[in-house]
Design a protein around this motif. Structure first.
Motif, PDB file in Angstrom:
ATOM      1  N   HIS A 122       7.652   1.413   3.476  1.00 34.60           N
ATOM      2  CA  HIS A 122       6.936  -0.266   3.359  1.00 34.60           C
ATOM      3  C   HIS A 122       5.641  -0.137   3.022  1.00 34.60           C
ATOM      4  O   HIS A 122       5.114  -1.082   2.031  1.00 34.60           O
ATOM      5  N   THR A 123       4.779   0.620   3.605  1.00 32.03           N
ATOM      6  CA  THR A 123       3.185   0.430   3.224  1.00 32.03           C
ATOM      7  C   THR A 123       2.901   0.836   1.993  1.00 32.03           C
ATOM      8  O   THR A 123       2.176   0.067   1.492  1.00 32.03           O
TER       9      THR A 123
ATOM     10  N   MET B 182       4.229  -2.084  -0.361  1.00 26.88           N
ATOM     11  CA  MET B 182       3.361  -3.416  -0.065  1.00 26.88           C
ATOM     12  C   MET B 182       1.786  -3.255  -0.441  1.00 26.88           C
ATOM     13  O   MET B 182       0.915  -4.140  -0.116  1.00 26.88           O
TER      14      MET B 182
ATOM     15  N   ASP C 147      -2.056  -3.251  -1.690  1.00 20.97           N
ATOM     16  CA  ASP C 147      -2.513  -4.034  -2.529  1.00 20.97           C
ATOM     17  C   ASP C 147      -2.872  -3.387  -3.769  1.00 20.97           C
ATOM     18  O   ASP C 147      -2.918  -4.007  -4.947  1.00 20.97           O
TER      19      ASP C 147
ATOM     20  N   GLY D  51       4.135  -9.314   4.216  1.00 18.57           N
ATOM     21  CA  GLY D  51       4.243  -7.827   4.472  1.00 18.57           C
ATOM     22  C   GLY D  51       4.846  -7.562   5.743  1.00 18.57           C
ATOM     23  O   GLY D  51       5.668  -6.869   6.026  1.00 18.57           O
TER      24      GLY D  51
ATOM     25  N   GLN E  89       8.658  -5.767   5.859  1.00 18.52           N
ATOM     26  CA  GLN E  89       8.739  -4.532   6.703  1.00 18.52           C
ATOM     27  C   GLN E  89       9.767  -4.568   7.663  1.00 18.52           C
ATOM     28  O   GLN E  89      10.575  -3.595   7.789  1.00 18.52           O
TER      29      GLN E  89
ATOM     30  N   ARG F 201      11.430  -3.943  -3.676  1.00 17.86           N
ATOM     31  CA  ARG F 201      10.022  -3.319  -3.458  1.00 17.86           C
ATOM     32  C   ARG F 201      10.201  -2.234  -3.443  1.00 17.86           C
ATOM     33  O   ARG F 201       9.373  -1.238  -3.919  1.00 17.86           O
TER      34      ARG F 201
END
Length: 283
Positions: free
Chosen positions: A29-30, A33, A35, A178, A182, A232
């Motif tokens: 996830h990190t 997502m 930026d 986000g 997550q 994603r």
């Protein structure tokens, strides 16, 4: 890794990026997502260290306290002292901070303890497991994915997922895409692993400065949310396979106190005005 004396030109930098492909950099996830893709390049491809900062350490301290209390609930023994667990986390990370961040973490410690104590009175769930690894693979993709679920719990006979956050702003926390995505990814993993027929309930429990009562942020996860979370991950995998790490200097996180690679990135990834003018053709 010290900054080299020669600035990498834009064309050479892009060429080197396209040659980068590392299947051992996991999806998650990190990263999905993130930026700015350049942070993934520096942290996960080049393996440059990421220094601790005030927001990170304050988050660790709060999490140590919530984990201590939930451990007591899990075991029924109440042998973990919440403040001592937070103090131990504080001492473990304090010296790794710069002087300015040390002052901030020190000043906030008692307020963080107060917030965690307020949180313990708000608990209306039964903890099942903490810091549980979320390991997965998606059909058609060799690269594995991973994450870590803060807390799995039961409430009214239903399984749910809780993710703890510690923010640095004092204003009321607002929902973020986000946060929801997550939890959507973790919900999918939980459904598959525990053979659930319905999407588990999901919540963010958000701590703030000032010793405030934490905010409980509940999300209604839909199949569309889970689809986007998976999409994603597939998108991240494609970028990693292609060695594509898009720069995003407009991100609110593109600041020295949020990004450990800020100085290096701005040194290496830049072209002079003359280079930019020479690099464009008018048609």
């Amino acid at each position: 890794c010290p900054i080299t004396s020669c600035r990498i030109s834009g064309n050479l930098w892009r060429k080197n990026m396209l040659q980068t492909s590392d299947k051992w950099v996991r999806m998650g996830h990190t990263r999905a997502m993130e930026d700015c893709g350049m942070k993934i390049k520096y942290k996960d491809i080049m393996k440059l260290p990421e220094s601790l900062n005030h927001p990170m350490v304050s988050g660790y301290i709060v999490e140590a306290g919530t984990e201590a209390h939930c451990t007591n609930l899990l075991t029924g023994i109440f042998g973990c002292d919440v403040k001592e667990a937070m103090k131990e986390e504080y001492e473990q990370n304090f010296l790794a901070l710069n002087e300015e961040d040390q002052k901030k973490v020190f000043a906030e410690f008692e307020d963080n303890v107060q917030s965690v104590n307020l949180y313990t009175d708000m608990i209306d769930f039964e903890p099942i497991a903490m810091q549980e690894w979320v390991n997965f693979k998606l059909d058609g993709i060799d690269r594995p994915g991973s994450g870590k679920l803060d807390l799995r719990a039961m409430r009214n006979g239903r399984m749910g997922i809780i993710d703890w956050k510690r923010v640095i702003t004092k204003s009321k926390p607002q929902p973020k895409a986000g946060y929801k995505l997550q939890l959507a990814l973790y919900a999918l993993h939980t459904m598959k692993k525990y053979k659930l027929e319905e999407i588990p309930w999901v919540e963010n429990h958000i701590f703030q400065p000032g010793g405030k009562k934490p905010t409980i942020m509940r999300h209604e996860i839909t199949a569309e949310d889970i689809y986007e979370a998976v999409y994603r991950q597939r998108n991240l995998n494609h970028r990693l396979e292609m060695g594509y790490f898009p720069l995003n200097r407009q991100s609110y996180l593109c600041k020295p106190n949020f990004c450990a690679y800020y100085e290096r990135c701005h040194f290496e990834n830049f072209e002079t005005l003359d280079e930019l003018v020479n690099g464009i053709t008018i048609q």
